[in-house]
Design a protein around this motif. Structure first.
Motif, short mmCIF file in Angstrom:
data_model
loop_
_atom_site.label_atom_id
_atom_site.label_comp_id
_atom_site.label_asym_id
_atom_site.label_seq_id
_atom_site.Cartn_x
_atom_site.Cartn_y
_atom_site.Cartn_z
N GLU A 1 34.64 -9.39 9.51
CA GLU A 1 35.28 -10.29 10.49
C GLU A 1 34.60 -10.54 11.81
OE1 GLU A 1 40.01 -10.08 12.58
OE2 GLU A 1 39.33 -8.60 10.60
N PHE A 2 33.79 -9.56 12.26
CA PHE A 2 33.44 -9.80 13.68
C PHE A 2 31.98 -9.99 13.73
CE2 PHE A 2 37.28 -7.08 14.09
CZ PHE A 2 38.11 -7.90 14.86
N SER A 3 31.18 -9.92 12.52
CA SER A 3 29.75 -10.12 12.80
C SER A 3 29.26 -11.61 13.37
CB SER A 3 29.10 -9.87 11.55
OG SER A 3 29.32 -10.80 10.45
N GLN A 4 29.91 -12.65 12.99
CA GLN A 4 29.67 -13.89 13.46
C GLN A 4 30.30 -13.99 14.77
OE1 GLN A 4 30.46 -17.02 10.60
NE2 GLN A 4 30.50 -15.65 8.93
N GLN A 5 30.97 -13.23 15.39
CA GLN A 5 31.30 -13.30 16.79
C GLN A 5 30.26 -12.34 17.72
OE1 GLN A 5 35.66 -12.91 17.29
NE2 GLN A 5 35.74 -13.15 15.30
N GLY A 6 29.29 -12.02 17.04
CA GLY A 6 28.36 -11.19 17.85
C GLY A 6 28.50 -9.67 17.97
N VAL A 7 29.36 -9.00 16.91
CA VAL A 7 29.61 -7.69 17.16
C VAL A 7 28.89 -7.22 15.91
CG1 VAL A 7 31.17 -5.80 17.23
CG2 VAL A 7 31.63 -7.82 18.30
#
Length: 248
Positions: A176-182
């Motif tokens: 869910e969050f890797s593409q948001q930089g996490v």
């Protein structure tokens, strides 16, 4: 030893810090040595104080927060304090105890307690960390797994279910969050960690393994730091660590 500066005002949170010889304490020491201001969190104030004093004596910046990882209110308060200046860039979830019990001896209370410590607590912490990191487009969330994350065997059915649940939480957060930089990573600790607990409770096993037969906490901590420092083009989601003598 000189600090390896990660960022001028960066901070880390280590949740699940116990004995000075344990993995949580080693993670906190490593992150402080990397230049981060570390918050050590757990349920035992005296243990937290001893770890914090050790870090401070080595020149690290550290604070203490008593918190139950399975309490939404405790975790929110922990992050509100640690991330008050928007500086938390690294979170390590190291909570979870093991209990040996056959399936017929496993009570609903035991099963739920282990699930809350591992899967539920990991979800609460991961959600709160992601909530603060995604607006900034960066951050690292690391989860400590175990052999049981991959395969449930007696007499550890409840622990296996709990750790498998934590692994699923880590996967879901990563997707869910890797593409948001996490960067979200799950570390499988496949073997016994060297320390006072193993020496006290598994003395014969420790002797049988010999030199380098157990996982060294400082060696594990170095790999957590490596995960945090990975370039975005080569992020690792799952890493398994085991001694060279450990069958798999």
């Amino acid at each position: 030893m000189t600090n390896e500066k990660a960022s001028p005002k960066g901070a880390a949170v280590v949740i699940g810090v116990g004995a000075e010889t344990g993995l949580g304490a080693a993670l906190a020491r490593r992150f402080a040595r990397g230049g981060l201001r570390v918050t050590v969190a757990g349920r035992t104030p005296e243990r937290l104080r001893l770890v914090a004093e050790q870090i401070a004596a080595a020149g690290g910046a550290v604070s203490v927060k008593v918190a139950d990882a399975a309490s939404e209110a405790d975790v929110a308060a922990l992050f509100d304090e640690a991330d008050s200046d928007g500086a938390v860039e690294l979170v390590a979830y190291n909570v979870g105890s093991n209990v040996a019990a056959s399936a017929l001896e496993t009570t609903p209370e035991l099963f739920e307690r282990l699930w809350r410590q591992n899967a539920f607590g990991g979800f609460i912490v991961g959600r709160e960390a992601a909530r603060r990191m995604t607006p900034r487009g960066k951050g690292t969330i690391l989860f400590t797994g175990a052999t049981a994350s991959m395969r449930a065997r007696p007499p550890f059915l409840a622990f296996g279910a709990a750790k498998a649940g934590l692994r699923a939480v880590a996967q879901g957060l990563a997707r869910e969050f890797s593409q948001q930089g996490v960067h979200v990573a799950h570390v499988v600790i496949d073997g016994v960690i060297e320390g006072d607990y193993a020496a006290t409770n598994f003395a014969e096993y420790v002797r049988s393994k010999g030199p380098d037969g157990l996982l060294g906490v400082d060696d594990i901590a170095d790999f957590y730091w490596t995960l945090h420092r990975q370039p975005r083009s080569v992020w690792t989601h799952e890493l398994d660590l085991r001694p060279f003598k450990e069958p798999f």
